[in-house]
Design an enzyme around this catalytic site. Structure first.
Site, PDB file in Angstrom:
ATOM      1  N   GLY A 101      22.650 -42.535  24.251  1.00 10.34           N
ATOM      2  CA  GLY A 101      24.051 -42.437  23.828  1.00 10.34           C
ATOM      3  C   GLY A 101      24.180 -41.985  22.387  1.00 10.34           C
ATOM      4  N   ASP A 102      23.268 -42.425  21.533  1.00  9.63           N
ATOM      5  CA  ASP A 102      23.273 -41.985  20.135  1.00  9.63           C
ATOM      6  C   ASP A 102      23.001 -40.489  20.048  1.00  9.63           C
ATOM      7  OD1 ASP A 102      23.635 -44.645  19.414  1.00  9.63           O
ATOM      8  OD2 ASP A 102      21.488 -44.994  19.149  1.00  9.63           O
ATOM      9  N   ASN A 151      19.814 -42.738  14.359  1.00  7.62           N
ATOM     10  CA  ASN A 151      19.583 -41.967  15.578  1.00  7.62           C
ATOM     11  C   ASN A 151      20.557 -40.794  15.673  1.00  7.62           C
ATOM     12  OD1 ASN A 151      17.683 -43.897  16.336  1.00  7.62           O
ATOM     13  ND2 ASN A 151      19.028 -44.912  17.794  1.00  7.62           N
TER      14      ASN A 151
END
Length: 280
Positions: free
Chosen positions: A241-242, A42
């Site tokens: 978040g990635d 990701n």
């Protein structure tokens, strides 16, 4: 200049459900879709889509899920020369997503536990590269690559997600540690630090805490820097978040000041929340 990501690649099976299942409960969903995922993949895809030249090192199996796990990496033009193919099945995640975009995730690491730091040669570690790592591959391999990268002058960023147990000397060798509130609390309990600011003092490295809809804050020597989140109506928060970490490192790689890189990463993470899936 480039971003080198050492981490996980998964096939994500995403179930749309009316509510997240409670322990012991079965919830009938509206359907299931497969997407590429894994924190490492990701983040690599996010950095590449933001314009960075990205190298990814990790491991997949010899199965159909490997094609799913690497689809977005290939589409984004990520260099996969250091991707290992093993006899262990490709990592797989089961993700339930409710109508509010909240998620519940279970992961079978599979081949990710076969990823090794020596897949990255010394020549790829130099002052012109940002090395980005997470904790869905073996912690000892993460620590080994942290020390090797630091010794060769690379800028080393660790997203301590999930909050695995990494050797303190590896944590102190970082240039930047990125954690969410939960990860900060877990690490703080291990180090005897009562708050996120205390992590900066305990480790002697800059610590960035992502706070979801409250934005993000960077604790560095002498001050703290906050950036707001961009308000959106979330569809699926998986991988937000990635996305933040990947775009943050892409910005740092091309020379943005840390505040500008944080703001760009915050905007990218907000966009990610409005789209289904993780890397996709």
């Amino acid at each position: 200049m480039s971003v080198l990501v050492f981490g996980s690649a998964n096939a994500d099976l995403v179930f749309a459900v009316p509510e997240l299942p409670a322990p012991g409960a079965t919830v009938l969903g509206e359907g299931v879709r497969s997407f590429p995922g894994g924190k490492g993949a990701n983040q690599a895809v996010a950095a590449a889509r933001d314009g960075a030249d990205v190298i990814f090192a990790g491991a997949v199996g010899r199965d159909a899920f490997a094609d799913v796990a690497t689809a977005a990496l290939r589409e984004a033009g990520v260099d996969l020369a250091r991707l290992a193919v093993t006899d262990t099945p490709t990592g797989c995640a089961s993700i339930c997503v409710d109508p509010a975009g909240r998620n519940q995730i279970a992961v079978a690491p599979g081949a990710n536990m076969r990823a090794r730091a020596d897949q990255v040669e010394d020549a790829a570690l130099h002052p012109g590269v940002v090395v980005l790592l997470q904790m869905e591959v073996p912690p000892d391999q993460v620590a080994t690559l942290v020390h090797r990268a630091k010794a060769r002058g690379a800028r080393v960023v660790l997203n301590l997600a999930p909050p695995g147990d990494l050797a303190p000397d590896a944590l102190r060798a970082l240039d930047l540690l990125v954690v969410n509130e939960h990860e900060a609390a877990v690490l703080g309990a291990r180090l005897g630090a009562q708050e996120a600011r205390g992590l900066r003092a305990a480790l002697g490295v800059d610590v960035m805490v992502t706070l979801g809809e409250q934005g993000a804050v960077l604790f560095r020597s002498g001050d703290a820097l906050s950036v707001p989140a961009v308000p959106v109506t979330p569809v699926d928060t998986t991988g937000a978040g990635d996305c933040f970490c990947g775009v943050l490192c892409a910005g740092l790689d091309r020379g943005l000041a840390v505040e500008a890189a944080m703001r760009r990463a915050s905007a990218a993470a907000a966009i990610a929340c409005t789209r289904p899936g993780a890397a996709s």
